[in-house]
Enzyme design. Sequence first.
Site, PDB file in Angstrom:
ATOM      1  N   GLU A  91      62.225  70.156  84.631  1.00 33.22           N
ATOM      2  CA  GLU A  91      63.480  69.527  84.247  1.00 33.22           C
ATOM      3  C   GLU A  91      64.326  69.163  85.459  1.00 33.22           C
ATOM      4  O   GLU A  91      64.278  69.822  86.484  1.00 33.22           O
ATOM      5  CB  GLU A  91      64.266  70.482  83.347  1.00 33.22           C
ATOM      6  N   CYS A 104      70.286  67.900  90.054  1.00 31.12           N
ATOM      7  CA  CYS A 104      69.688  69.217  90.236  1.00 31.12           C
ATOM      8  C   CYS A 104      68.177  69.044  90.052  1.00 31.12           C
ATOM      9  O   CYS A 104      67.718  68.584  89.010  1.00 31.12           O
ATOM     10  CB  CYS A 104      70.291  70.152  89.188  1.00 31.12           C
ATOM     11  N   CYS A 111      58.346  79.801  88.202  1.00 31.88           N
ATOM     12  CA  CYS A 111      58.775  80.439  89.441  1.00 31.88           C
ATOM     13  C   CYS A 111      58.161  81.832  89.478  1.00 31.88           C
ATOM     14  O   CYS A 111      58.119  82.528  88.468  1.00 31.88           O
ATOM     15  CB  CYS A 111      60.297  80.546  89.493  1.00 31.88           C
ATOM     16  N   CYS A 115      63.321  86.553  88.552  1.00 30.93           N
ATOM     17  CA  CYS A 115      64.643  87.173  88.434  1.00 30.93           C
ATOM     18  C   CYS A 115      64.951  87.469  86.964  1.00 30.93           C
ATOM     19  O   CYS A 115      64.646  86.670  86.084  1.00 30.93           O
ATOM     20  CB  CYS A 115      65.717  86.265  89.015  1.00 30.93           C
ATOM     21  N   CYS A 118      67.051  84.868  84.773  1.00 33.22           N
ATOM     22  CA  CYS A 118      66.738  83.431  84.877  1.00 33.22           C
ATOM     23  C   CYS A 118      65.635  83.068  83.898  1.00 33.22           C
ATOM     24  O   CYS A 118      64.577  83.708  83.879  1.00 33.22           O
ATOM     25  CB  CYS A 118      66.297  83.130  86.304  1.00 33.22           C
ATOM     26  N   GLY A 167      62.184  76.782  89.872  1.00 36.60           N
ATOM     27  CA  GLY A 167      61.365  77.116  91.026  1.00 36.60           C
ATOM     28  C   GLY A 167      62.138  77.605  92.230  1.00 36.60           C
ATOM     29  O   GLY A 167      63.354  77.455  92.326  1.00 36.60           O
ATOM     30  N   GLU A 168      61.390  78.224  93.140  1.00 35.18           N
ATOM     31  CA  GLU A 168      61.954  78.706  94.404  1.00 35.18           C
ATOM     32  C   GLU A 168      61.502  77.717  95.488  1.00 35.18           C
ATOM     33  O   GLU A 168      60.342  77.739  95.914  1.00 35.18           O
ATOM     34  CB  GLU A 168      61.432  80.127  94.674  1.00 35.18           C
ATOM     35  N   SER A 199      68.731  75.876  97.569  1.00 35.15           N
ATOM     36  CA  SER A 199      69.167  77.173  97.055  1.00 35.15           C
ATOM     37  C   SER A 199      67.959  78.101  97.043  1.00 35.15           C
ATOM     38  O   SER A 199      66.885  77.738  96.568  1.00 35.15           O
ATOM     39  CB  SER A 199      69.705  76.991  95.630  1.00 35.15           C
ATOM     40  N   SER A 221      71.109  82.925  96.801  1.00 39.57           N
ATOM     41  CA  SER A 221      71.401  83.597  95.539  1.00 39.57           C
ATOM     42  C   SER A 221      71.473  85.091  95.792  1.00 39.57           C
ATOM     43  O   SER A 221      70.448  85.760  95.905  1.00 39.57           O
ATOM     44  CB  SER A 221      70.292  83.272  94.530  1.00 39.57           C
ATOM     45  N   CYS A 342      72.924  76.170  84.622  1.00 39.49           N
ATOM     46  CA  CYS A 342      72.154  76.974  85.585  1.00 39.49           C
ATOM     47  C   CYS A 342      71.350  78.041  84.874  1.00 39.49           C
ATOM     48  O   CYS A 342      71.882  78.780  84.062  1.00 39.49           O
ATOM     49  CB  CYS A 342      73.076  77.753  86.511  1.00 39.49           C
TER      50      CYS A 342
HETATM   51  N1  SAH Z   1      65.170  79.614  93.023  1.00 40.17           N
HETATM   52  C1  SAH Z   1      66.370  79.200  93.622  1.00 40.17           C
HETATM   53  C2  SAH Z   1      66.934  77.937  93.036  1.00 40.17           C
HETATM   54  C3  SAH Z   1      66.889  77.787  91.540  1.00 40.17           C
HETATM   55  S1  SAH Z   1      67.951  78.799  90.605  1.00 40.17           S
HETATM   56  C4  SAH Z   1      67.392  80.309  93.610  1.00 40.17           C
HETATM   57  O1  SAH Z   1      67.172  81.311  92.935  1.00 40.17           O
HETATM   58  O2  SAH Z   1      68.384  80.175  94.296  1.00 40.17           O
HETATM   59  C5  SAH Z   1      69.550  78.077  90.902  1.00 40.17           C
HETATM   60  C6  SAH Z   1      70.721  79.018  90.691  1.00 40.17           C
HETATM   61  O3  SAH Z   1      70.893  79.341  89.296  1.00 40.17           O
HETATM   62  C7  SAH Z   1      70.524  80.341  91.403  1.00 40.17           C
HETATM   63  O4  SAH Z   1      71.691  80.745  92.066  1.00 40.17           O
HETATM   64  C8  SAH Z   1      70.238  81.265  90.257  1.00 40.17           C
HETATM   65  O5  SAH Z   1      70.515  82.569  90.612  1.00 40.17           O
HETATM   66  C9  SAH Z   1      71.114  80.706  89.183  1.00 40.17           C
HETATM   67  N2  SAH Z   1      70.736  81.193  87.847  1.00 40.17           N
HETATM   68  C10 SAH Z   1      69.507  81.500  87.408  1.00 40.17           C
HETATM   69  N3  SAH Z   1      69.541  81.889  86.131  1.00 40.17           N
HETATM   70  C11 SAH Z   1      70.832  81.839  85.740  1.00 40.17           C
HETATM   71  C12 SAH Z   1      71.496  82.083  84.500  1.00 40.17           C
HETATM   72  N4  SAH Z   1      70.838  82.455  83.419  1.00 40.17           N
HETATM   73  N5  SAH Z   1      72.830  81.893  84.456  1.00 40.17           N
HETATM   74  C13 SAH Z   1      73.504  81.475  85.556  1.00 40.17           C
HETATM   75  N6  SAH Z   1      72.922  81.207  86.728  1.00 40.17           N
HETATM   76  C14 SAH Z   1      71.595  81.383  86.833  1.00 40.17           C
HETATM   77 FE1  SF4 Z   2      63.069  81.741  90.549  1.00 44.04          FE
HETATM   78 FE2  SF4 Z   2      65.575  81.132  91.301  1.00 44.04          FE
HETATM   79 FE3  SF4 Z   2      64.997  81.711  88.738  1.00 44.04          FE
HETATM   80 FE4  SF4 Z   2      64.933  83.640  90.571  1.00 44.04          FE
HETATM   81  S1  SF4 Z   2      66.743  82.457  89.936  1.00 44.04           S
HETATM   82  S2  SF4 Z   2      63.395  83.278  88.974  1.00 44.04           S
HETATM   83  S3  SF4 Z   2      64.157  82.540  92.332  1.00 44.04           S
HETATM   84  S4  SF4 Z   2      64.270  79.973  89.879  1.00 44.04           S
END
Ligand code: SAH
Ligand code: SF4
Length: 377
Positions: A91, A104, A111, A115, A118, A167-168, A199, A221, A342
Amino acid sequence: MAVNLLDFDLDGLTAYCEGLGEKRFRAIQLCRWIHQKGASDFEQMSDLAKSLRSKLAGVAEVRGLDVISEHVSADGTIKWLFDVGGGNAVESVYIPEDDRGTLCVSSQAGCAVGCRFCSTGHQGFSRNLRTGEIIAQLWFAEHRLRQRQQRTAGDRVIDNVVMMGMGEPLQNYDALVPALRTMLSDHAYGLSRRRVTVSTSGVVPMIDRLRVDCPVALAVSLHAPDDTLRTSLVPINRKYPIAELMDACLRYLDAAPRDFITFEYCMLDGVNDTPEHAAALVALVKHRVPCKLNLIPFNPFPASGLTRSPRERVSAFAKTLQDAGIVTTVRKTRGDDIDAACGQLAGEVQDRTNAAERLARRRVIGIQPAMHTEDAP
Ligand code: SAH
Ligand code: SF4
């Protein structure tokens, strides 16, 4: 299969053209046609020699991604779901603001970091996107929106890109860097380094490489002020703990286009949002890393078992940071009516890692909710 020219940055395109016995300036012309004009048909590229056009037609193509769906939010946010084959889909989200347009972009199908909060992490990991699949998201969105908004040629819609989709990005480094270079190239999108943000969950060695190869704006993050909590939320912290991450951030600042790092902090009810966490966060970053804090209210999804911090707690947390002199913003939630906020990006992922199972197991072992002062007896 024909070579996809979207896989190349300008250097790659130059090498490719030279391989075809063509001069360097042909690569610049091609790059402009593809990225600035959105062309995919070599016959359209009127100032390319006819001989080159027919040479290319046999061996190369400009292959974008198939769009599976487009959703438009009440607030103007648009989410596209792109087919990347093999049952995977990723997406991208366009977020219009008064003074700019942000896209974005996703870097992987799924990924592997996993986390807790996420939804991409819960889906597990299928594969890295190719450079062409990363840049195709911008290529498509920019030209689709230009057409729709009837912009004149050269008047761009997207002037800000954040690698905050699925993704990371720093676990797909080799494909990421040429995509970033194309975003920055004056012959392609011409975005400023300050307006392209990677990010990351904190892949320390790759932060160091990015500093050398393509130092765009960096968002990290963070989500927790200490290693125990951070490891439970962002498992990669076990490998690259906070102290190492902070040092990498400091080194990055030597080359960064801005004089601060953005720390993202997802506000999870009862998990990382107490006054004690705020104080610990101040102690961690103050006088150590010039930074801005971006608090993200958690966007819930059922499998997470987590909830969003109440508004007052987010404000109190922000105030503690601000009172300590740390610039802090609370991210506005955009597009949540179409699951485009996000962490809600889920696409389709043919998981090869049993992520859902692993995360469910961790959920049982769990995060011990911290006690809030206001809840204390
Ligand atoms: N993998 C990278 C980039 C993608 S995530 C990273 O983790 O930074 C982009 C941002 O969205 C990150 O800061 C992540 O922590 C945040 N994020 C992920 N899941 C979320 C959620 N459920 N609610 C709010 N922010 C979230
Ligand atoms: Fe991957 Fe970023 Fe989601 Fe963590 S927050 S699972 S690093 S996409």
